[in-house]
Design a protein around this motif. Structure first.
Motif, PDB file in Angstrom:
ATOM      1  N   GLY A  87       0.779  -1.228   0.000  1.00  0.00           N
ATOM      2  CA  GLY A  87       0.000   0.000   0.000  1.00  0.00           C
ATOM      3  C   GLY A  87       0.812   1.279   0.000  1.00  0.00           C
ATOM      4  N   MET A  88       2.128   1.173   0.067  1.00  0.00           N
ATOM      5  CA  MET A  88       2.977   2.367   0.106  1.00  0.00           C
ATOM      6  C   MET A  88       3.546   2.752  -1.261  1.00  0.00           C
ATOM      7  N   ALA A  89       3.758   1.768  -2.121  1.00  0.00           N
ATOM      8  CA  ALA A  89       4.530   1.998  -3.344  1.00  0.00           C
ATOM      9  C   ALA A  89       3.905   3.054  -4.253  1.00  0.00           C
ATOM     10  N   GLU A  90       2.606   2.965  -4.490  1.00  0.00           N
ATOM     11  CA  GLU A  90       1.966   3.927  -5.396  1.00  0.00           C
ATOM     12  C   GLU A  90       2.020   5.337  -4.817  1.00  0.00           C
ATOM     13  N   TRP A  91       1.806   5.451  -3.517  1.00  0.00           N
ATOM     14  CA  TRP A  91       1.869   6.764  -2.869  1.00  0.00           C
ATOM     15  C   TRP A  91       3.270   7.356  -2.968  1.00  0.00           C
ATOM     16  N   LEU A  92       4.285   6.547  -2.676  1.00  0.00           N
ATOM     17  CA  LEU A  92       5.666   7.038  -2.757  1.00  0.00           C
ATOM     18  C   LEU A  92       6.036   7.403  -4.184  1.00  0.00           C
ATOM     19  N   THR A  93       5.588   6.597  -5.132  1.00  0.00           N
ATOM     20  CA  THR A  93       5.879   6.897  -6.536  1.00  0.00           C
ATOM     21  C   THR A  93       5.237   8.216  -6.953  1.00  0.00           C
ATOM     22  N   SER A  94       3.991   8.418  -6.571  1.00  0.00           N
ATOM     23  CA  SER A  94       3.324   9.689  -6.895  1.00  0.00           C
ATOM     24  C   SER A  94       4.088  10.867  -6.299  1.00  0.00           C
ATOM     25  N   TRP A  95       4.535  10.693  -5.065  1.00  0.00           N
ATOM     26  CA  TRP A  95       5.313  11.754  -4.410  1.00  0.00           C
ATOM     27  C   TRP A  95       6.610  12.008  -5.175  1.00  0.00           C
ATOM     28  N   VAL A 107      15.457  13.455 -11.536  1.00  0.00           N
ATOM     29  CA  VAL A 107      14.797  12.705 -12.607  1.00  0.00           C
ATOM     30  C   VAL A 107      13.591  11.972 -12.012  1.00  0.00           C
ATOM     31  N   PRO A 108      12.554  11.721 -12.800  1.00  0.00           N
ATOM     32  CA  PRO A 108      11.371  11.009 -12.293  1.00  0.00           C
ATOM     33  C   PRO A 108      11.718   9.562 -11.939  1.00  0.00           C
ATOM     34  N   THR A 109      11.314   9.121 -10.761  1.00  0.00           N
ATOM     35  CA  THR A 109      11.590   7.757 -10.327  1.00  0.00           C
ATOM     36  C   THR A 109      10.319   7.103  -9.791  1.00  0.00           C
ATOM     37  N   GLY A 110      10.397   5.796  -9.614  1.00  0.00           N
ATOM     38  CA  GLY A 110       9.276   5.059  -9.055  1.00  0.00           C
ATOM     39  C   GLY A 110       9.772   3.891  -8.238  1.00  0.00           C
ATOM     40  N   ALA A 128       4.328   7.644 -17.333  1.00  0.00           N
ATOM     41  CA  ALA A 128       4.474   8.988 -16.767  1.00  0.00           C
ATOM     42  C   ALA A 128       5.890   9.539 -16.925  1.00  0.00           C
ATOM     43  N   GLY A 129       6.785   8.704 -17.454  1.00  0.00           N
ATOM     44  CA  GLY A 129       8.128   9.190 -17.751  1.00  0.00           C
ATOM     45  C   GLY A 129       9.203   8.827 -16.753  1.00  0.00           C
ATOM     46  N   ALA A 130       8.939   7.877 -15.867  1.00  0.00           N
ATOM     47  CA  ALA A 130       9.965   7.488 -14.888  1.00  0.00           C
ATOM     48  C   ALA A 130      11.198   6.967 -15.601  1.00  0.00           C
ATOM     49  N   ARG A 131      12.365   7.381 -15.117  1.00  0.00           N
ATOM     50  CA  ARG A 131      13.624   6.979 -15.738  1.00  0.00           C
ATOM     51  C   ARG A 131      14.492   6.128 -14.829  1.00  0.00           C
TER      52      ARG A 131
END
Length: 298
Positions: A87-95, A107-110, A128-131
């Motif tokens: 339940g944390m991964a999507e929230w952290l990625t959005s942040w 740079v965008p990360t996830g 969304a462009g994560a690199r």
């Protein structure tokens, strides 16, 4: 051969002396404040966890940390986030994506975790462009071979986007750490662009063996070879011999801000390796800029 910078104040000048316009750091941490506070609280108890103190050197407010990186001459960096439960991964990625949108050098990360939404979340993050992605097997305490992650590794391999994987036993052995485990992921996804965080310490020799087998496997320099780490995970005697074999697959990583020493200390260690005639300044330019810049597409 140029020596490394004596202090942080010397870093930008030293970098310029190598003919570089800045550093590219593939392993930096920025996190939502409540999460970072908990990380720092954990390090406050490092003697209980690791048997040694771990004073966070750059324990400052977010904007001050960004100013510090700019003063050091870090022109691009990957702000890595990582979950420790479902339940944390999507929230952290959005942040992290929002953070990168507001910080030119980031740079965008996830990130991801073995849960039903992992595959769709990673696909959306790639769109969304994560690199760059981060997988923290030790902190997350999950099996990277989990069936829920098979489409994730496959998508990352197909996209050619690097994933920084903390799968080594250092500083603490976890339930699923060790290169014997992660090598099974690589065998299933041989085209995965994997960066072994901390050079997979203490399994340095095995890391090089994986690099020989899988041409897209890299190592980062995070905490490698510095006095603090040498006490726990000393480098093997043939370290520079092996670096010479894979000089184009070593990338700068530092773990800023969560290191118990100055940023310059890591650069001193890397400069020490470059004193080997087979490495030299071309190696420094590759590690500190060219290779991470290529991986991050900057």
């Amino acid at each position: 051969m140029t020596h490394g910078p004596a202090t942080d104040a010397d870093v930008a000048r030293w970098t310029a002396s190598l003919g570089l316009d800045g550093l590219v750091d593939l392993h930096v941490h920025f996190l939502p404040k409540p999460v970072m506070d908990k990380v720092w609280a954990y390090f406050d108890q490092a003697r209980a966890h690791y048997g040694t103190d771990w004073p966070v050197h750059y324990r400052t407010a977010e904007q001050e940390r960004l100013t510090t990186l700019r003063e050091l001459g870090v022109k691009q960096f990957a702000p890595l986030v990582y979950p420790h439960k479902p339940g944390m991964a999507e929230w952290l990625t959005s942040w992290a994506l929002e953070f990168a949108a507001n910080v030119p050098e980031a740079v965008p990360t996830g990130t991801f975790y073995p849960e039903p939404a992992a595959a769709s979340s990673v696909d959306a993050t790639l769109r969304a462009g994560a690199r760059c992605f981060k997988a923290h097997v030790q902190v997350g305490a999950y099996d990277p071979r989990d069936d829920l992650l098979k489409p994730v590794w496959g998508a990352l391999a197909d996209a050619g986007v690097p994933v920084v994987v903390h799968c080594g036993h250092g500083p603490l052995k976890g339930d699923f750490t060790g290169l014997a485990v992660f090598s099974e992921v690589l065998e299933r996804h041989p085209d995965l662009t994997a960066v072994l965080a901390h050079a997979a310490m203490p399994e340095f020799t095995t890391a090089f063996e994986l690099m020989a087998r899988f041409p897209r496997v890299h190592i980062d320099t995070t905490m490698v070879g510095v006095p603090f780490s040498q006490k726990m995970s000393p480098l093997p005697a043939d370290w520079t011999d092996r670096l010479a074999e894979f000089a184009d697959r070593v990338v700068l990583g530092t773990d800023f801000p969560n290191i118990p020493y100055s940023y310059a200390t890591q650069l001193q260690a890397i400069a020490g390796w470059a004193a080997d005639d087979r490495l030299g300044e071309p190696f420094l330019r590759a590690v500190l800029h060219d290779t991470p810049a290529k991986l991050l597409s900057v």
